[in-house]
Structures are given as C-alpha cells and as structure tokens.
Motif scaffolding. Structure first.
Motif, mmCIF file in Angstrom:
data_model
loop_
_atom_site.group_PDB
_atom_site.id
_atom_site.type_symbol
_atom_site.label_atom_id
_atom_site.label_comp_id
_atom_site.label_asym_id
_atom_site.label_seq_id
_atom_site.Cartn_x
_atom_site.Cartn_y
_atom_site.Cartn_z
ATOM 1 N N ALA A 90 0.874 -1.181 0.000
ATOM 2 C CA ALA A 90 0.000 0.000 0.000
ATOM 3 C C ALA A 90 0.904 1.222 0.000
ATOM 4 C CB ALA A 90 -0.917 -0.007 1.226
ATOM 5 N N PRO A 91 0.420 2.338 -0.526
ATOM 6 C CA PRO A 91 1.300 3.497 -0.715
ATOM 7 C C PRO A 91 1.564 4.281 0.568
ATOM 8 C CG PRO A 91 -0.912 4.021 -1.449
ATOM 9 C CD PRO A 91 -0.919 2.557 -1.104
ATOM 10 N N LEU A 92 2.792 4.770 0.683
ATOM 11 C CA LEU A 92 3.106 5.773 1.688
ATOM 12 C C LEU A 92 2.454 7.085 1.279
ATOM 13 C CD1 LEU A 92 6.973 5.198 2.009
ATOM 14 C CD2 LEU A 92 5.245 4.433 3.635
ATOM 15 N N TYR A 93 2.162 7.929 2.250
ATOM 16 C CA TYR A 93 1.752 9.283 1.903
ATOM 17 C C TYR A 93 2.957 10.034 1.335
ATOM 18 C CZ TYR A 93 -2.668 8.508 4.287
ATOM 19 O OH TYR A 93 -3.897 8.017 4.651
ATOM 20 N N LYS A 94 2.687 11.082 0.617
ATOM 21 C CA LYS A 94 3.721 11.834 -0.086
ATOM 22 C C LYS A 94 4.827 12.304 0.857
ATOM 23 C CE LYS A 94 4.327 15.839 -3.133
ATOM 24 N NZ LYS A 94 3.652 16.992 -3.786
ATOM 25 N N ARG A 95 6.065 12.074 0.458
ATOM 26 C CA ARG A 95 7.276 12.532 1.145
ATOM 27 C C ARG A 95 7.491 11.887 2.513
ATOM 28 N NH1 ARG A 95 11.004 14.790 -1.920
ATOM 29 N NH2 ARG A 95 11.767 15.971 -0.126
ATOM 30 N N VAL A 96 6.791 10.798 2.804
ATOM 31 C CA VAL A 96 6.982 10.139 4.097
ATOM 32 C C VAL A 96 8.366 9.514 4.211
ATOM 33 C CG1 VAL A 96 6.301 8.103 5.457
ATOM 34 C CG2 VAL A 96 4.578 9.746 4.717
ATOM 35 N N LYS A 97 8.805 8.777 3.211
ATOM 36 C CA LYS A 97 10.103 8.114 3.312
ATOM 37 C C LYS A 97 11.225 9.135 3.435
ATOM 38 C CE LYS A 97 12.914 4.398 1.413
ATOM 39 N NZ LYS A 97 12.978 3.283 0.433
ATOM 40 N N GLU A 98 11.175 10.162 2.612
ATOM 41 C CA GLU A 98 12.211 11.196 2.664
ATOM 42 C C GLU A 98 12.198 11.898 4.027
ATOM 43 O OE1 GLU A 98 10.834 10.775 -1.619
ATOM 44 O OE2 GLU A 98 9.921 10.824 0.374
ATOM 45 N N GLY A 99 11.001 12.184 4.521
ATOM 46 C CA GLY A 99 10.886 12.852 5.807
ATOM 47 C C GLY A 99 11.394 12.003 6.954
ATOM 48 N N LEU A 100 11.057 10.727 6.945
ATOM 49 C CA LEU A 100 11.532 9.825 8.000
ATOM 50 C C LEU A 100 13.051 9.711 7.983
ATOM 51 C CD1 LEU A 100 8.889 6.959 7.750
ATOM 52 C CD2 LEU A 100 9.115 8.637 9.588
ATOM 53 N N GLN A 105 17.777 11.210 11.517
ATOM 54 C CA GLN A 105 19.105 11.764 11.816
ATOM 55 C C GLN A 105 19.113 12.533 13.136
ATOM 56 O OE1 GLN A 105 21.678 10.928 9.827
ATOM 57 N NE2 GLN A 105 20.151 9.771 8.666
ATOM 58 N N ARG A 106 17.949 12.968 13.602
ATOM 59 C CA ARG A 106 17.878 13.787 14.810
ATOM 60 C C ARG A 106 17.155 13.111 15.969
ATOM 61 N NH1 ARG A 106 16.221 20.078 14.518
ATOM 62 N NH2 ARG A 106 18.031 19.961 13.105
ATOM 63 N N TYR A 107 16.157 12.260 15.660
ATOM 64 C CA TYR A 107 15.305 11.699 16.714
ATOM 65 C C TYR A 107 15.258 10.172 16.650
ATOM 66 C CZ TYR A 107 13.201 16.420 16.648
ATOM 67 O OH TYR A 107 12.975 17.774 16.676
ATOM 68 N N PRO A 108 15.153 9.514 17.794
ATOM 69 C CA PRO A 108 14.735 8.108 17.791
ATOM 70 C C PRO A 108 13.268 8.043 17.347
ATOM 71 C CG PRO A 108 15.738 8.716 19.899
ATOM 72 C CD PRO A 108 15.492 9.986 19.149
ATOM 73 N N LEU A 109 12.961 7.145 16.430
ATOM 74 C CA LEU A 109 11.607 7.034 15.883
ATOM 75 C C LEU A 109 10.977 5.705 16.294
ATOM 76 C CD1 LEU A 109 12.232 8.330 12.234
ATOM 77 C CD2 LEU A 109 11.684 9.670 14.289
#
Length: 218
Positions: A90-100, A105-109
């Motif tokens: 199923a598709p990611l919402y737009k720019r989710v992968k790039e944003g994650l 790089q800054r936060y534990p997710l």
C-alpha cells in the motif's frame, strides 16, 4: 510544546504513514467470502474504523456475527492482510520516506499502532524502512491500548520528551492518557477542528520537527 525539547517521535501507522484502506477492505472481503458471508467491504467502510482496536472494527463491520465465528474470520483477515502487504503493498503518503530519513538523523523514531501483530514489521520491510525505527508496539501483538504501548516504550527507552503523531481524535485521546503531547496530521482518516499543531502533509511536519522554514519540494 517546545520543539527544541522533543527527544523522540512516536508515530501512528494507518492514516499517518501510509494509506492501506483499500488493502484492508480487500482482506476483509476475501476472508468473509471464504467463510460463506457474501458481503463486500469497501474503502469507505474501512476508512472510519482504521486506528480503532479490533473488537470495535468487528462490531461495526459485522454486528450480527457470532463471537465464535468472528475469531475465525479475524484470523483469516490477518492471514490475507499479511499476504497482500507482501504481494501488493500500500502506498506511503507523499514525502513520508524522505521525511523519515531526515527525522531519523535527529530523533529516535517509533511506531505505535492498533493494527494486527505482524503488520508493522511487514510495512517496514515492504517500504525498506526497518533501519529508521528503534522499535514498535501493536495492539495485535499484546492486546494493550495504544496509550499503554506508548507508556511501555517511554519506560523501556527512558524517553523524556516524546510526542505522538497521528491523524484521529482517538490518537489525540490516547496521547492525553499517556500524558505526552500530540501532533496531528490532517491528510489521513481523522479530522480535528482547530487543533494545533496540525499539518496538511508530511513535508510540513518534517520541517516543523527540524525547525526549518517550509519550502515545497520541486
């Protein structure tokens, strides 16, 4: 909420990171037909139930279903859902992968979801996101409420200033029960009137957490 004090981000899955409504509807339809129930579940049927615990979903979709048969059908839904994630996805919402990737790089997710037990693992594998998340919790694996799973991760990883990102009123309420700030995304399945902070896309959300001025991607 002071953004410079946030030390970790916990995400809802459905309606926040991807849109699997069509996939879930298909899984339910197939499972029901396998057990002699001629009912087609469509995207609209599922959309208003995504993010709720399984018991609520069952009562809403099939209110007259006997409890003993419900458990059998739910097991079939889980099997079909897992098959569809691996074969169709199923598709990611737009720019989710790039944003994650940037937020990583800054936060534990983390991910905290009311989905079935293996859905997050398969979601991460299908979209190649395994290395971006520290851990996850699902209602399907431990039958705990979302706020309890949030609390578990806070204790396990000694999170001091976590926030929860989701799309529904239920997500907001679960954040309140866990006593952590809630950040809303309004492109998913829920609507919160006049709630702040709220973001219309993942790119704006990413810029917010990175304390950057929003500049649309080209």
């Amino acid at each position: 909420m002071e953004i410079n004090q946030v030390d970790s981000i916990l995400f809802d899955l459905d309606g926040t990171l991807w849109n699997a409504a069509v996939l879930y509807a298909k899984a339910w339809t197939v499972a029901l037909q396998q057990h002699g129930i001629d009912k087609i579940i469509d995207e609209e049927d599922i959309a208003g139930l995504i993010g709720l615990e399984q018991s609520f979903v069952i009562r809403s979709l099939i209110p007259a279903l006997y409890l003993n048969k419900a458990s059998i059908i739910v097991a079939a839904v889980e099997v079909e859902t897992e098959r569809l994630i691996q074969t169709e996805g199923a598709p990611l919402y737009k720019r989710v992968k790039e944003g994650l990737e940037e937020l990583h790089q800054r936060y534990p997710l983390f991910i905290v979801s009311n989905c079935d037990k293996n859905v997050v693992k398969l979601f991460l594998k299908y979209h190649g996101l395994e290395l971006l998340f520290v851990d996850h919790r699902t209602h399907g694996e431990n039958h705990k409420s979302k706020f309890e799973n949030i609390e578990d991760l806070i204790v396990k990883y000694n999170l001091k200033k976590p926030v929860y990102v989701g799309d529904t009123l239920s997500d907001q309420k679960q954040s309140e029960l866990a006593k952590i700030p809630f950040v809303h995304v309004n492109y998913g399945f829920g609507r919160l009137e006049n709630y702040m902070p709220s973001f219309s896309d993942f790119e704006r959300l990413t810029a917010y957490f990175l304390q950057e001025c929003y500049q649309p991607s080209k």
